[in-house]
Design a protein around this motif. Structure first.
Motif, PDB file in Angstrom:
ATOM      1  N   VAL A   1      49.666   9.934 -14.914  1.00  0.00           N
ATOM      2  CA  VAL A   1      49.888   9.390 -16.252  1.00  0.00           C
ATOM      3  C   VAL A   1      48.967   8.203 -16.523  1.00  0.00           C
ATOM      4  N   ALA A   2      48.653   8.023 -17.801  1.00  0.00           N
ATOM      5  CA  ALA A   2      47.897   6.854 -18.247  1.00  0.00           C
ATOM      6  C   ALA A   2      48.889   5.766 -18.626  1.00  0.00           C
ATOM      7  N   TYR A   3      48.550   4.541 -18.281  1.00  0.00           N
ATOM      8  CA  TYR A   3      49.453   3.407 -18.506  1.00  0.00           C
ATOM      9  C   TYR A   3      48.658   2.227 -19.049  1.00  0.00           C
ATOM     10  N   SER A   4      49.176   1.583 -20.086  1.00  0.00           N
ATOM     11  CA  SER A   4      48.496   0.451 -20.700  1.00  0.00           C
ATOM     12  C   SER A   4      48.861  -0.851 -19.995  1.00  0.00           C
ATOM     13  N   GLU A   5      47.833  -1.579 -19.538  1.00  0.00           N
ATOM     14  CA  GLU A   5      48.051  -2.873 -18.886  1.00  0.00           C
ATOM     15  C   GLU A   5      47.250  -3.949 -19.620  1.00  0.00           C
ATOM     16  N   PRO A   6      47.896  -4.681 -20.524  1.00  0.00           N
ATOM     17  CA  PRO A   6      47.190  -5.702 -21.311  1.00  0.00           C
ATOM     18  C   PRO A   6      47.082  -7.036 -20.578  1.00  0.00           C
ATOM     19  N   SER A   7      46.607  -7.002 -19.352  1.00  0.00           N
ATOM     20  CA  SER A   7      46.519  -8.227 -18.563  1.00  0.00           C
ATOM     21  C   SER A   7      45.507  -9.194 -19.168  1.00  0.00           C
ATOM     22  N   THR A   8      45.852 -10.472 -19.134  1.00  0.00           N
ATOM     23  CA  THR A   8      44.923 -11.509 -19.596  1.00  0.00           C
ATOM     24  C   THR A   8      44.209 -12.177 -18.427  1.00  0.00           C
ATOM     25  N   THR A   9      44.395 -11.641 -17.227  1.00  0.00           N
ATOM     26  CA  THR A   9      43.732 -12.180 -16.046  1.00  0.00           C
ATOM     27  C   THR A   9      42.324 -11.605 -15.929  1.00  0.00           C
ATOM     28  N   TYR A  10      41.355 -12.450 -15.681  1.00  0.00           N
ATOM     29  CA  TYR A  10      39.962 -12.017 -15.616  1.00  0.00           C
ATOM     30  C   TYR A  10      39.726 -11.206 -14.340  1.00  0.00           C
ATOM     31  N   GLY A  11      39.460  -9.924 -14.511  1.00  0.00           N
ATOM     32  CA  GLY A  11      39.052  -9.069 -13.401  1.00  0.00           C
ATOM     33  C   GLY A  11      40.161  -8.562 -12.504  1.00  0.00           C
ATOM     34  N   SER A  12      41.411  -8.863 -12.803  1.00  0.00           N
ATOM     35  CA  SER A  12      42.525  -8.400 -11.971  1.00  0.00           C
ATOM     36  C   SER A  12      43.812  -8.589 -12.765  1.00  0.00           C
ATOM     37  N   CYS A  13      44.937  -8.499 -12.099  1.00  0.00           N
ATOM     38  CA  CYS A  13      46.211  -8.794 -12.759  1.00  0.00           C
ATOM     39  C   CYS A  13      47.117  -9.537 -11.790  1.00  0.00           C
ATOM     40  N   LYS A  14      48.122 -10.187 -12.322  1.00  0.00           N
ATOM     41  CA  LYS A  14      49.054 -10.946 -11.505  1.00  0.00           C
ATOM     42  C   LYS A  14      50.135 -10.031 -10.939  1.00  0.00           C
ATOM     43  N   TRP A  15      50.931 -10.582 -10.011  1.00  0.00           N
ATOM     44  CA  TRP A  15      51.937  -9.769  -9.305  1.00  0.00           C
ATOM     45  C   TRP A  15      52.939  -9.138 -10.239  1.00  0.00           C
ATOM     46  N   ASP A  16      53.305  -9.858 -11.330  1.00  0.00           N
ATOM     47  CA  ASP A  16      54.323  -9.319 -12.224  1.00  0.00           C
ATOM     48  C   ASP A  16      53.830  -8.089 -12.977  1.00  0.00           C
ATOM     49  N   ALA A  17      52.520  -7.987 -13.173  1.00  0.00           N
ATOM     50  CA  ALA A  17      51.966  -6.798 -13.828  1.00  0.00           C
ATOM     51  C   ALA A  17      52.113  -5.570 -12.928  1.00  0.00           C
ATOM     52  N   TRP A  18      51.869  -5.737 -11.627  1.00  0.00           N
ATOM     53  CA  TRP A  18      52.077  -4.627 -10.691  1.00  0.00           C
ATOM     54  C   TRP A  18      53.553  -4.204 -10.681  1.00  0.00           C
ATOM     55  N   ARG A  19      54.438  -5.205 -10.614  1.00  0.00           N
ATOM     56  CA  ARG A  19      55.871  -4.903 -10.586  1.00  0.00           C
ATOM     57  C   ARG A  19      56.310  -4.207 -11.878  1.00  0.00           C
ATOM     58  N   ARG A  20      55.799  -4.677 -13.013  1.00  0.00           N
ATOM     59  CA  ARG A  20      56.125  -4.072 -14.297  1.00  0.00           C
ATOM     60  C   ARG A  20      55.633  -2.623 -14.363  1.00  0.00           C
ATOM     61  N   ALA A  21      54.432  -2.375 -13.870  1.00  0.00           N
ATOM     62  CA  ALA A  21      53.900  -1.011 -13.866  1.00  0.00           C
ATOM     63  C   ALA A  21      54.769  -0.085 -13.022  1.00  0.00           C
ATOM     64  N   ALA A  22      55.232  -0.587 -11.891  1.00  0.00           N
ATOM     65  CA  ALA A  22      56.111   0.215 -11.032  1.00  0.00           C
ATOM     66  C   ALA A  22      57.436   0.499 -11.731  1.00  0.00           C
ATOM     67  N   THR A  23      58.039  -0.535 -12.276  1.00  0.00           N
ATOM     68  CA  THR A  23      59.344  -0.383 -12.915  1.00  0.00           C
ATOM     69  C   THR A  23      59.285   0.548 -14.120  1.00  0.00           C
ATOM     70  N   GLN A  24      58.288   0.360 -14.971  1.00  0.00           N
ATOM     71  CA  GLN A  24      58.203   1.164 -16.190  1.00  0.00           C
ATOM     72  C   GLN A  24      57.853   2.619 -15.904  1.00  0.00           C
ATOM     73  N   ASN A  25      57.359   2.901 -14.719  1.00  0.00           N
ATOM     74  CA  ASN A  25      57.033   4.283 -14.358  1.00  0.00           C
ATOM     75  C   ASN A  25      58.001   4.862 -13.331  1.00  0.00           C
ATOM     76  N   GLY A  26      59.119   4.190 -13.127  1.00  0.00           N
ATOM     77  CA  GLY A  26      60.159   4.721 -12.257  1.00  0.00           C
ATOM     78  C   GLY A  26      59.820   4.738 -10.793  1.00  0.00           C
ATOM     79  N   LEU A  27      58.975   3.804 -10.360  1.00  0.00           N
ATOM     80  CA  LEU A  27      58.542   3.770  -8.967  1.00  0.00           C
ATOM     81  C   LEU A  27      59.252   2.660  -8.198  1.00  0.00           C
ATOM     82  N   ALA A  28      59.646   2.963  -6.986  1.00  0.00           N
ATOM     83  CA  ALA A  28      60.221   1.946  -6.111  1.00  0.00           C
ATOM     84  C   ALA A  28      59.090   1.198  -5.431  1.00  0.00           C
ATOM     85  N   ASP A  29      59.088  -0.137  -5.511  1.00  0.00           N
ATOM     86  CA  ASP A  29      57.952  -0.897  -5.000  1.00  0.00           C
ATOM     87  C   ASP A  29      57.698  -0.646  -3.511  1.00  0.00           C
TER      88      ASP A  29
END
Length: 232
Positions: free
Chosen positions: A144-172
């Motif tokens: 699946v394609a997932y939108s990540e509007p991170s404002t971090t330059y060149g990467s994302c913070k930990w909460d973005a990874w956790r949010r991506a997992a949660t919103q896609n039904g994945l156990a971290d």
């Protein structure tokens, strides 16, 4: 649907991989750098790799640009520059999407999906275009394609990874992060994910310590390594 079938579906979608598509499948690190150079040059900032590493990489884009402006005595609006950079990068990432579906990348993604992993392609670009490319070139409902509007330059913070997992039904604890930077490695570890990194020459100076795997490219062999990393 009987309970056994329902349990099977739950199990298959609880395990997965989140791929930082823009900085692994495409050369987002270089594209972001070039976009930043183009935006900052008219403002009197000649961005080089050292300045990027010192002020921008891994930091909130607006705050980092503000600090960069201050260090170079630039009187301008860092918020506007950050918005321009976000838009320019999203456009560049979207344009580069078709070329990302190399035989190696497709083999990697299919290798995970065929074992029942949900594969999340996280992008700052056009998710509709990415979803269409996934349908055309991979054809698995587990990808699946997932939108990540991170404002971090060149990467994302930990909460973005956790949010991506949660919103896609994945156990971290059953999910792997595939990142393209040392900053992404660290943030994914904080999010309690297993981590594989695709090293890009532009970000090779960064610290990839803590990653379970550091690879140079996507291929079927890497898929097997990621599955082993998740004990599958």
């Amino acid at each position: 649907m009987d309970n056994s079938e329902n349990n099977s579906n739950t199990e298959s979608t609880a395990r997965g991989a989140i791929i930082e598509f823009d900085f692994t499948a495409i050369n987002g690190a270089e594209m972001l750098f070039e976009a930043a150079k183009a935006i900052l040059a008219p403002k009197g900032v000649e961005l080089g790799v050292k300045l990027e590493a010192k002020y921008l990489a891994g930091n909130n884009a607006q705050s980092a640009i503000a600090e960069l402006f201050n260090a170079n005595s630039v009187v301008d609006d860092p918020a506007a520059a950050a918005r321009d950079l976000t838009a320019a990068f999203a456009a560049a990432a979207t344009e580069a999407m078709p070329g990302a579906f190399t035989p190696g990348f497709v083999a990697f993604v299919k290798g995970l999906a065929e074992k029942g992993l949900k594969v999340v392609l996280s992008t700052r670009g056009d998710t509709e275009r990415l979803a269409k490319l996934v349908e055309e070139r991979i054809g698995s409902p587990l990808v699946v394609a997932y939108s990540e509007p991170s404002t971090t330059y060149g990467s994302c913070k930990w909460d973005a990874w956790r949010r991506a997992a949660t919103q896609n039904g994945l156990a971290d604890v059953f999910t792997a992060a595939i990142t393209g930077s040392g900053y992404g490695v660290k943030s994914a570890l904080v999010a309690n994910l297993a981590v594989a990194a695709i090293e890009n020459p532009h970000t090779a100076y960064q610290d990839f310590g803590g990653a379970d795997i550091v690879a140079e490219k996507f291929d079927a062999a890497l898929a097997k390594d990621v599955l082993a990393m998740l004990h599958l």
